[in-house]
Design a protein around this motif. Structure first.
Motif, mmCIF file in Angstrom:
data_model
loop_
_atom_site.group_PDB
_atom_site.id
_atom_site.type_symbol
_atom_site.label_atom_id
_atom_site.label_comp_id
_atom_site.label_asym_id
_atom_site.label_seq_id
_atom_site.Cartn_x
_atom_site.Cartn_y
_atom_site.Cartn_z
ATOM 1 N N ALA A 1 0.848 -1.208 0.000
ATOM 2 C CA ALA A 1 0.000 0.000 0.000
ATOM 3 C C ALA A 1 0.878 1.251 0.000
ATOM 4 N N ALA A 2 1.964 1.204 0.751
ATOM 5 C CA ALA A 2 2.887 2.347 0.788
ATOM 6 C C ALA A 2 3.489 2.577 -0.598
ATOM 7 N N LYS A 3 3.851 1.487 -1.275
ATOM 8 C CA LYS A 3 4.425 1.592 -2.628
ATOM 9 C C LYS A 3 3.409 2.222 -3.583
ATOM 10 N N ALA A 4 2.170 1.762 -3.523
ATOM 11 C CA ALA A 4 1.117 2.318 -4.388
ATOM 12 C C ALA A 4 0.931 3.807 -4.102
ATOM 13 N N TRP A 5 0.978 4.179 -2.828
ATOM 14 C CA TRP A 5 0.801 5.587 -2.443
ATOM 15 C C TRP A 5 1.952 6.442 -2.964
ATOM 16 N N LEU A 6 3.172 5.947 -2.843
ATOM 17 C CA LEU A 6 4.338 6.712 -3.335
ATOM 18 C C LEU A 6 4.235 6.935 -4.840
ATOM 19 N N ILE A 7 3.772 5.933 -5.563
ATOM 20 C CA ILE A 7 3.584 6.080 -7.017
ATOM 21 C C ILE A 7 2.564 7.180 -7.295
ATOM 22 N N GLU A 8 1.467 7.182 -6.526
ATOM 23 C CA GLU A 8 0.420 8.220 -6.690
ATOM 24 C C GLU A 8 0.934 9.625 -6.395
ATOM 25 N N VAL A 9 1.795 9.755 -5.392
ATOM 26 C CA VAL A 9 2.330 11.086 -5.062
ATOM 27 C C VAL A 9 3.076 11.646 -6.268
ATOM 28 N N PRO B 1 -5.060 19.961 -0.311
ATOM 29 C CA PRO B 1 -6.175 19.378 -1.088
ATOM 30 C C PRO B 1 -6.499 17.969 -0.579
ATOM 31 N N THR B 2 -7.761 17.731 -0.281
ATOM 32 C CA THR B 2 -8.144 16.445 0.318
ATOM 33 C C THR B 2 -8.347 15.366 -0.736
ATOM 34 N N ASP B 3 -8.356 15.782 -2.028
ATOM 35 C CA ASP B 3 -8.593 14.790 -3.096
ATOM 36 C C ASP B 3 -7.306 14.215 -3.678
ATOM 37 N N GLY B 4 -6.160 14.582 -3.154
ATOM 38 C CA GLY B 4 -4.894 14.038 -3.655
ATOM 39 C C GLY B 4 -4.264 13.081 -2.649
ATOM 40 N N PRO B 5 -3.151 12.451 -3.017
ATOM 41 C CA PRO B 5 -2.521 11.459 -2.141
ATOM 42 C C PRO B 5 -2.046 12.021 -0.796
ATOM 43 N N THR B 6 -1.541 13.257 -0.770
ATOM 44 C CA THR B 6 -1.107 13.828 0.516
ATOM 45 C C THR B 6 -2.315 13.999 1.429
ATOM 46 N N GLY B 7 -3.402 14.554 0.880
ATOM 47 C CA GLY B 7 -4.627 14.738 1.655
ATOM 48 C C GLY B 7 -5.228 13.409 2.105
ATOM 49 N N LYS B 8 -5.171 12.408 1.216
ATOM 50 C CA LYS B 8 -5.723 11.096 1.588
ATOM 51 C C LYS B 8 -4.939 10.470 2.737
ATOM 52 N N LEU B 9 -3.615 10.639 2.714
ATOM 53 C CA LEU B 9 -2.795 10.127 3.821
ATOM 54 C C LEU B 9 -3.170 10.829 5.131
ATOM 55 N N ILE B 10 -3.309 12.171 5.062
ATOM 56 C CA ILE B 10 -3.634 12.954 6.254
ATOM 57 C C ILE B 10 -4.972 12.502 6.835
ATOM 58 N N THR B 11 -5.970 12.302 5.950
ATOM 59 C CA THR B 11 -7.289 11.828 6.393
ATOM 60 C C THR B 11 -7.189 10.425 6.986
ATOM 61 N N ALA B 12 -6.460 9.548 6.286
ATOM 62 C CA ALA B 12 -6.345 8.151 6.742
ATOM 63 C C ALA B 12 -5.669 8.074 8.115
ATOM 64 N N ALA B 13 -4.758 9.020 8.383
ATOM 65 C CA ALA B 13 -4.045 9.016 9.663
ATOM 66 C C ALA B 13 -4.830 9.736 10.760
ATOM 67 N N GLY B 14 -5.946 10.375 10.381
ATOM 68 C CA GLY B 14 -6.752 11.105 11.367
ATOM 69 C C GLY B 14 -6.138 12.428 11.774
ATOM 70 N N TRP B 15 -5.258 12.982 10.926
ATOM 71 C CA TRP B 15 -4.674 14.299 11.198
ATOM 72 C C TRP B 15 -5.545 15.371 10.561
ATOM 73 N N HIS B 16 -5.241 16.666 10.841
ATOM 74 C CA HIS B 16 -5.982 17.698 10.118
ATOM 75 C C HIS B 16 -5.087 18.278 9.010
ATOM 76 N N PRO B 17 -5.714 18.754 7.917
ATOM 77 C CA PRO B 17 -4.960 19.172 6.735
ATOM 78 C C PRO B 17 -4.726 20.676 6.618
ATOM 79 N N TRP B 18 -4.678 21.385 7.735
ATOM 80 C CA TRP B 18 -4.687 22.846 7.668
ATOM 81 C C TRP B 18 -3.368 23.499 8.035
ATOM 82 N N ARG B 19 -3.089 24.622 7.358
ATOM 83 C CA ARG B 19 -2.050 25.566 7.773
ATOM 84 C C ARG B 19 -2.764 26.848 8.220
ATOM 85 N N PRO B 20 -2.247 27.527 9.257
ATOM 86 C CA PRO B 20 -2.849 28.810 9.636
ATOM 87 C C PRO B 20 -2.675 29.820 8.507
#
Ligand code: MBD
Ligand code: FE
Length: 281
Positions: A63-71, A200-219
């Motif tokens: 799964a990590a390999k697939a995610w890295l390819i998507e990034v 952006p929540t629709d890309g691989p970085t956003g999907k990782l953040i959501t999957a980890a239960g983190w928030h995706p915001w910068r002040p």
């Protein structure tokens, strides 16, 4: 550079950020095999120890390999690396530096923004939303000498958190400019209060953040590069007191010295001052 979608998407901003990175002049330095070996070995040791500690399974590894390819395919390496890694590179770089605090550059700088006089309004739409903000100050050497003719290269998100050049609905150059200080090193910039930035929540970085239960915001923040001849340029960001996510920036780039506290001028306009001190190069 062209924006590839008609509404903001992770893939659109990722492609543009990757293209912007490739177009920038990155110093090519000779790196010894010893240093490459030491740094890469350290990175791999970190990965190996996480795998051992958490007993990572084959499905997780794949799964990590697939995610890295998507990034890579989504053009999100600039976003991912600037959000999760750059702050530590900046930390070790700034250890020996004097002058005003810096912080990370991020993925959304574009060169050649519009040149502007010392008192200027950033390029914006006729109906630009957001609270008017005046940002004024002085650029000096660390010995106190005012630096006339210094440049404040400034860029920011709009009141919806989007950056021009990385969101197709925004005019080119919106909320970007290069202000030159007057003979006393002073500047006064009219703009609007930016909104917080959401990965952006629709890309691989956003999907990782959501999957980890983190928030995706910068002040909310202003980005700046302050340059003056004979001096080391400062890449920095300025934040807003009391703003959301100041204590939990996903990119860990906030420093206490970088927080503005703009005051309402009584007419709905916010005003803040900030002076920059540059060390000799
Ligand atoms: C940003 O706006 C930003 O400033 C950084 C560092 C990373 C992602 C988006
Ligand atoms: Fe930013």
């Amino acid at each position: 550079m062209t924006t590839v979608e008609s509404s903001p998407t992770a893939a659109g901003s990722g492609a543009n950020a990757t293209e912007a990175f490739r177009s920038a002049q990155h110093e090519v330095t000779d790196v010894s095999p010893e240093r490459i070996s030491a740094v890469v070995r350290g990175v791999l040791q970190g990965v190996h120890s996480a795998i051992r500690e958490h007993k990572v399974t084959y499905p997780e590894f794949q799964a990590a390999k697939a995610w890295l390819i998507e990034v890579g395919e989504g053009g999100e390496w600039p976003l991912f690396l600037d959000v999760f890694v750059e702050h530590v590179v900046e930390e070790v770089t700034s250890e020996a530096q004097q002058g005003s605090k810096g912080t990370i550059l991020g993925p959304y700088y574009l060169p050649n923004a519009k040149p502007l006089a010392a008192e200027a309004t950033l390029p914006m739409r006729d109906d630009e939303q957001g609270t008017p903000l005046v940002f004024a100050g002085q650029v000096r050497d660390i010995d106190g000498t005012p630096l006339g003719g210094a440049e404040i290269d400034i860029w920011q998100a709009d009141s919806e958190g989007y950056y021009s050049g990385f969101a197709p609905h925004l005019p080119e150059g919106n909320l970007r400019g290069v202000v030159t200080t007057d003979e006393e090193g002073r500047f006064e910039i009219r703009t609007i209060q930016p909104a917080p930035y959401q990965i952006p929540t629709d890309g691989p970085t956003g999907k990782l953040i959501t999957a980890a239960g983190w928030h995706p915001w910068r002040p909310a923040h202003l980005h700046l590069i302050v340059r003056a001849p004979g001096h080391r340029p400062i890449t920095t960001q300025l934040y807003f007191a009391g703003g959301e996510y100041l204590e939990s920036d996903v990119a860990e780039a906030v420093k206490p010295e970088l927080v503005l506290d703009p005051q309402d001028q009584g007419d709905g306009t916010l005003r803040s001052t900030y002076d920059f001190e540059l060390e000799r190069a």
